[in-house]
Scaffold this motif. Sequence first.
Motif, PDB file in Angstrom:
ATOM      1  N   TYR A  41       0.847  -1.087  -0.070  1.00  0.00           N
ATOM      2  CA  TYR A  41       0.129   0.095  -0.131  1.00  0.00           C
ATOM      3  C   TYR A  41       0.723   1.223   0.061  1.00  0.00           C
ATOM      4  O   TYR A  41       2.012   1.284   0.576  1.00  0.00           O
ATOM      5  CB  TYR A  41      -0.998   0.029   1.461  1.00  0.00           C
ATOM      6  N   THR A  70      -0.540   5.562 -10.629  1.00  0.00           N
ATOM      7  CA  THR A  70      -0.260   4.127 -10.889  1.00  0.00           C
ATOM      8  C   THR A  70      -0.255   3.189  -9.566  1.00  0.00           C
ATOM      9  O   THR A  70      -0.453   2.001  -9.447  1.00  0.00           O
ATOM     10  CB  THR A  70       0.762   3.752 -11.946  1.00  0.00           C
ATOM     11  N   ASP A 119      -2.925   1.149  -7.507  1.00  0.00           N
ATOM     12  CA  ASP A 119      -3.375  -0.224  -8.116  1.00  0.00           C
ATOM     13  C   ASP A 119      -2.279  -1.161  -8.212  1.00  0.00           C
ATOM     14  O   ASP A 119      -2.301  -2.349  -8.120  1.00  0.00           O
ATOM     15  CB  ASP A 119      -3.814   0.038  -9.570  1.00  0.00           C
ATOM     16  N   ASP A 120      -1.205  -0.713  -8.255  1.00  0.00           N
ATOM     17  CA  ASP A 120       0.160  -1.406  -8.141  1.00  0.00           C
ATOM     18  C   ASP A 120       1.275  -0.919  -7.324  1.00  0.00           C
ATOM     19  O   ASP A 120       2.179  -0.603  -7.922  1.00  0.00           O
ATOM     20  CB  ASP A 120       0.712  -1.549  -9.658  1.00  0.00           C
TER      21      ASP A 120
END
Length: 126
Positions: A35, A77, A80-81
């Motif tokens: 996270y 980005t 999500d990743d």
Amino acid sequence: MKYYTEDHEWVEITGDEATVGISEYAAEELGDITYVELPEEDDDFIIGDRLGQVESVKASSDVYSPISGTVSVVNDTLADDPGLINESPEEKGWLCKLVNFDSSELDDMMSEDAYLKYIEKLARES
């Protein structure tokens, strides 16, 4: 040229924009990142302010602003990743970009060579 802090943040200046992230060493120490808390666009930071947070399976670590400035872009980005920081911490895994920064603050940061010597010293001490 990249500049580094003792807290393992880096900043790279391109024109009038400063890209900020955490070093490869920090990403390796944290392990698998799960996270990332990013700042908001247009937020103002003073050097040393808490910019965000990176959480992994091993630990949670605050990220501090290596220079003063205003957030112009965040790396969406990473929402999500977040593992992109592990894969490419000093390229694709950047956290945000700052504008209106004070380039004189870079004088107190380490060059890449100095930073590599600093982390070698840390490794010897642990």
